[in-house]
Design an enzyme around this catalytic site. Structure first.
Site, PDB file in Angstrom:
ATOM      1  N   GLY A   6       8.473  -1.651  -2.281  1.00 16.74           N
ATOM      2  CA  GLY A   6       8.612  -0.802  -3.464  1.00 16.74           C
ATOM      3  C   GLY A   6       9.383  -1.533  -4.546  1.00 16.74           C
ATOM      4  CB  SER A   8       6.203  -3.541  -8.306  1.00 10.06           C
ATOM      5  OG  SER A   8       5.812  -2.217  -7.984  1.00 10.06           O
ATOM      6  N   GLY A  10      11.102   0.891 -10.674  1.00 10.67           N
ATOM      7  CA  GLY A  10      12.099   1.885 -10.295  1.00 10.67           C
ATOM      8  C   GLY A  10      13.318   1.315  -9.596  1.00 10.67           C
ATOM      9  NE  ARG A  31       0.410   1.912  -2.750  1.00  8.64           N
ATOM     10  CZ  ARG A  31       0.262   3.218  -2.784  1.00  8.64           C
ATOM     11  NH1 ARG A  31      -0.648   3.791  -2.018  1.00  8.64           N
ATOM     12  NH2 ARG A  31       0.993   3.963  -3.574  1.00  8.64           N
ATOM     13  CE  LYS A  35       2.131   0.253 -11.374  1.00  7.31           C
ATOM     14  NZ  LYS A  35       2.412   1.558 -10.693  1.00  7.31           N
ATOM     15  CG  ASP A  60      -1.130   0.830   1.546  1.00  6.11           C
ATOM     16  OD1 ASP A  60      -0.010   1.352   1.718  1.00  6.11           O
ATOM     17  OD2 ASP A  60      -2.163   1.495   1.326  1.00  6.11           O
ATOM     18  CB  SER A 138      16.202   9.423   2.938  1.00  7.75           C
ATOM     19  OG  SER A 138      15.822  10.773   3.064  1.00  7.75           O
ATOM     20  CE1 TYR A 152      10.045  12.242  -2.034  1.00  8.65           C
ATOM     21  CE2 TYR A 152      11.838  13.786  -2.432  1.00  8.65           C
ATOM     22  CZ  TYR A 152      11.342  12.494  -2.430  1.00  8.65           C
ATOM     23  OH  TYR A 152      12.155  11.452  -2.833  1.00  8.65           O
ATOM     24  CE  LYS A 156      11.625   9.932   0.102  1.00 10.12           C
ATOM     25  NZ  LYS A 156      11.736   8.458   0.166  1.00 10.12           N
TER      26      LYS A 156
END
Length: 263
Positions: A6, A8, A10, A31, A35, A60, A138, A152, A156
């Protein structure tokens, strides 16, 4: 050396940038090749040494075989990482009666099984070296059941349960486990999430604090050397966590989003 999923955008990208500024070697994963290329281009100027490794790998994490293959290739190329930091995830809120069953499955596949896949892929290397540190992301929604977030929250909560159990299992081998629980954070993911939020949630969140990904990263990197398990980036998050464990009636009365009868 850090493998970061993750990475790429945020929170993941903010962590990668801060790690590079600290002189670490970082491989960011997601993925989207485009990005990832954009993120590397943005992070590259923050290197403090020309010898630092900053690279990316596109796969992925919901695909176990693809994840295992990618991690094997990365270890062959760069060596066993010191840290695995998992930041891949997404939220799709909505009324439980309206959400398609596939949405529940997609969140569980990425937010929970994505962690299982990366951990199982890197664990043989960590066990062989009897060291390593796994960080699973989380959310505050991983210990608070929130209105509009049935799918969600379930995914989490699973992330925290997995991390707690994993921590106990790996202690004898010198492998550390931490879990990061950020609040609402200004990311592209939050922008997408807001499009699906029930009106009740949007109304209540008008006054809710939203943090920047850089703030989350700063707290994470401050707490990691301490070997802390539960990492909560804000005072509100810490308060909610301890109240949820020791005074849940306070959460029920003051903190949880109010629910309405299902129509």
């Amino acid at each position: 050396l850090v493998f970061l999923t993750g990475g790429s955008e945020g929170i993941g990208k903010a962590i990668a940038k801060d790690l590079i500024r600290l002189g670490a070697n970082v491989i960011i994963c997601s993925r989207s090749p485009s990005k990832l290329q954009s993120a590397v281009k943005e992070i590259e100027p923050t290197k403090i040494s020309a010898s630092q490794i900053l690279a990316f790998s596109s796969f992925d994490v919901t695909d176990f075989l693809a994840t295992k293959s990618a991690f094997n290739n990365l270890v062959d190329t760069y060596g066993t990482p010191d840290f695995l930091i998992n930041c891949a995830g997404f939220a799709h809120p909505g009324y439980v009666n309206d959400l398609d069953i596939d949405v529940f499955k997609q969140m569980m596949d990425l937010n929970y099984f994505g962690l299982v896949h990366t951990v199982k892929s890197i664990l043989p290397y960590f066990l062989k070296g009897k060291k390593g540190h796994i960080v699973n992301t989380s959310s505050m929604a991983g210990f608070l059941g929130l209105f509009g977030y049935t799918g969600y929250c379930a995914s989490k909560y699973a992330a925290i349960g997995f991390s707690e159990s994993l921590r106990q299992e790996l202690k004898p081998f010198g492998i550390k486990v931490s879990v990061l629980c950020p609040p609402n954070t200004r990311t592209p993911g939050l922008q997408k999430e807001n499009k699906n939020k029930p009106q009740e949630v949007l109304k209540i969140e008008e006054k809710a604090k939203v943090v920047d990904p850089e703030e989350v990263s700063k707290v994470l990197l401050r707490e990691l050397p301490k070997g802390k398990f539960m990492i909560l980036p804000t005072f509100d998050g810490n308060l909610a966590y301890y109240l949820s464990r020791y005074s849940p009636w306070v959460i029920d009365r003051f903190i949880k989003r109010p629910s309405l009868p299902i129509q």
